[in-house]
Every structure is written in C-alpha cells, then in structure tokens.
Design a protein around this motif. Structure first.
Motif, PDB file in Angstrom:
ATOM      1  N   GLN A  30       0.957  -1.149   0.188  1.00 12.57           N
ATOM      2  CA  GLN A  30      -0.063   0.013   0.045  1.00 12.57           C
ATOM      3  C   GLN A  30       0.788   1.203   0.029  1.00 12.57           C
ATOM      4  O   GLN A  30       0.465   2.292   0.766  1.00 12.57           O
ATOM      5  CB  GLN A  30      -0.788  -0.058   1.263  1.00 12.57           C
ATOM      6  N   TYR A  46       3.349   7.373   2.164  1.00 17.31           N
ATOM      7  CA  TYR A  46       2.673   6.418   3.248  1.00 17.31           C
ATOM      8  C   TYR A  46       2.895   4.827   2.740  1.00 17.31           C
ATOM      9  O   TYR A  46       3.005   4.820   1.346  1.00 17.31           O
ATOM     10  CB  TYR A  46       1.152   6.770   3.529  1.00 17.31           C
ATOM     11  N   ARG A  48       2.585   0.609   4.419  1.00 19.15           N
ATOM     12  CA  ARG A  48       2.765  -0.379   5.433  1.00 19.15           C
ATOM     13  C   ARG A  48       4.034  -1.243   5.154  1.00 19.15           C
ATOM     14  O   ARG A  48       4.200  -1.727   4.242  1.00 19.15           O
ATOM     15  CB  ARG A  48       1.344  -1.303   5.399  1.00 19.15           C
ATOM     16  N   GLU A  97       2.429   0.991  10.374  1.00 14.84           N
ATOM     17  CA  GLU A  97       1.683   1.917   9.074  1.00 14.84           C
ATOM     18  C   GLU A  97       2.533   3.140   9.283  1.00 14.84           C
ATOM     19  O   GLU A  97       2.573   3.999  10.113  1.00 14.84           O
ATOM     20  CB  GLU A  97       0.290   1.994   9.487  1.00 14.84           C
ATOM     21  N   LYS A  99       0.913   6.543   7.789  1.00 14.20           N
ATOM     22  CA  LYS A  99      -0.276   7.120   7.319  1.00 14.20           C
ATOM     23  C   LYS A  99      -0.347   8.301   7.910  1.00 14.20           C
ATOM     24  O   LYS A  99       0.142   9.107   8.662  1.00 14.20           O
ATOM     25  CB  LYS A  99      -1.556   6.192   8.056  1.00 14.20           C
ATOM     26  N   PRO A 100      -1.290   9.017   7.191  1.00 12.32           N
ATOM     27  CA  PRO A 100      -1.628  10.619   7.581  1.00 12.32           C
ATOM     28  C   PRO A 100      -1.960  10.715   9.081  1.00 12.32           C
ATOM     29  O   PRO A 100      -2.698   9.881   9.399  1.00 12.32           O
ATOM     30  CB  PRO A 100      -2.711  11.080   6.665  1.00 12.32           C
ATOM     31  N   HIS A 104       4.934   8.996   8.756  1.00 12.84           N
ATOM     32  CA  HIS A 104       4.875   9.208   7.336  1.00 12.84           C
ATOM     33  C   HIS A 104       6.268   9.649   6.998  1.00 12.84           C
ATOM     34  O   HIS A 104       7.370  10.083   7.872  1.00 12.84           O
ATOM     35  CB  HIS A 104       3.907  10.545   7.360  1.00 12.84           C
TER      36      HIS A 104
END
Length: 147
Positions: A30, A46, A48, A97, A99-100, A104
């Motif tokens: 992702q 971003y 995983r 992760e 992510k936002p 990041h």
C-alpha cells in the motif's frame, strides 16, 4: 556424483537459501504518495511495512527527492506536533503503518512535480538486530489530494 558430494551440495544450497530468507523478509504494501501542484517542493508518502524479525527502518531514499525524512505526528498536550525520527522500530511480524496523522515520509526538495498516477521510487533501508542492512525497493503510486 557420489552421495557425499551430493549431500554437501544440497547442504550448501539449503544454507544459502536460509541466509537469503533471513535477510529478505521485509514486506511493504500500500505504498502511495500525494501528488503535487506546480512549484511544490515537498510531499508526503505512506505505506505499510512488516519485518519477520525485530528490525528498524533507518533510512528512506528516492531519486525524485533531494532528501527523505521519517516523521511522526503526535499529540503533545492539546497540540499536534510533527518531529523527525532517526529510525522506526519494526517489531517482528507486526505491520507498522505510515499514514496521515501518524508515521509518514516527507519527500523534500522534489526534483519535479508529481502527478496523480506517477510512480515514485523509494528505497527503504532496514537494519536487523544483528546490524546487517538490507534495502527494499518500492514504487509508490501518486494520488491526487483528497484520495
């Protein structure tokens, strides 16, 4: 080939495969980045990531950016703050992760604008508990703002 030579050959191949697997057990999925507008020199990326063994993500590079920094967003009191990280722990077998609003990647000093659908090359450098390093090549897809 006699049985003794065959046994040693099979053992050598097996050991090579084990050594390769010990180093090559980092999975990334992702991966994406935000597309930019003209003149924008920074964007976020971003993904995983999971390692089979306790490891640390110690560096990320991209040929499209002058520098890539790992950051974390966190609440400090009532204020959301961002800070640069030297490394991110990758506990064995657990997804971490980016992510936002959390961990990041910041791609700084972009060499060109990034359009939705572009592929952004990322090189992740992971260091194991034994201090051995491996690189993982990833292609992050650029997404338009709001996607």
């Amino acid at each position: 080939m006699n049985l003794k030579k065959f046994t040693w050959l099979a053992l050598g191949v097996s050991m090579s495969a084990l050594a390769f697997n010990a180093c090559a057990q980092v999975t990334v999925e992702q991966a994406w980045a935000r597309a930019t507008v003209p003149q924008q020199k920074v964007t976020g990326a971003y993904l995983r990531v999971k390692s089979a063994h306790d490891s640390r993500l110690i560096e990320v590079r991209s040929t499209l950016a002058g520098a890539v920094q790992m950051h974390e967003m966190a609440m400090v009191g009532d204020v959301m703050k961002m800070r640069e990280l030297d490394a991110v722990k990758l506990p064995a077998g657990q997804w971490v992760e980016f992510k936002p609003g959390g961990y990041h990647l910041m791609l700084m000093d972009l060499k060109k604008p990034i359009a939705a659908g572009d592929k952004i090359p990322l090189t992740l450098v992971v260091e194991g508990a034994d201090k051995k390093r491996q690189t993982v090549e990833v292609q992050a897809e650029a997404r338009a703002l709001g996607q």
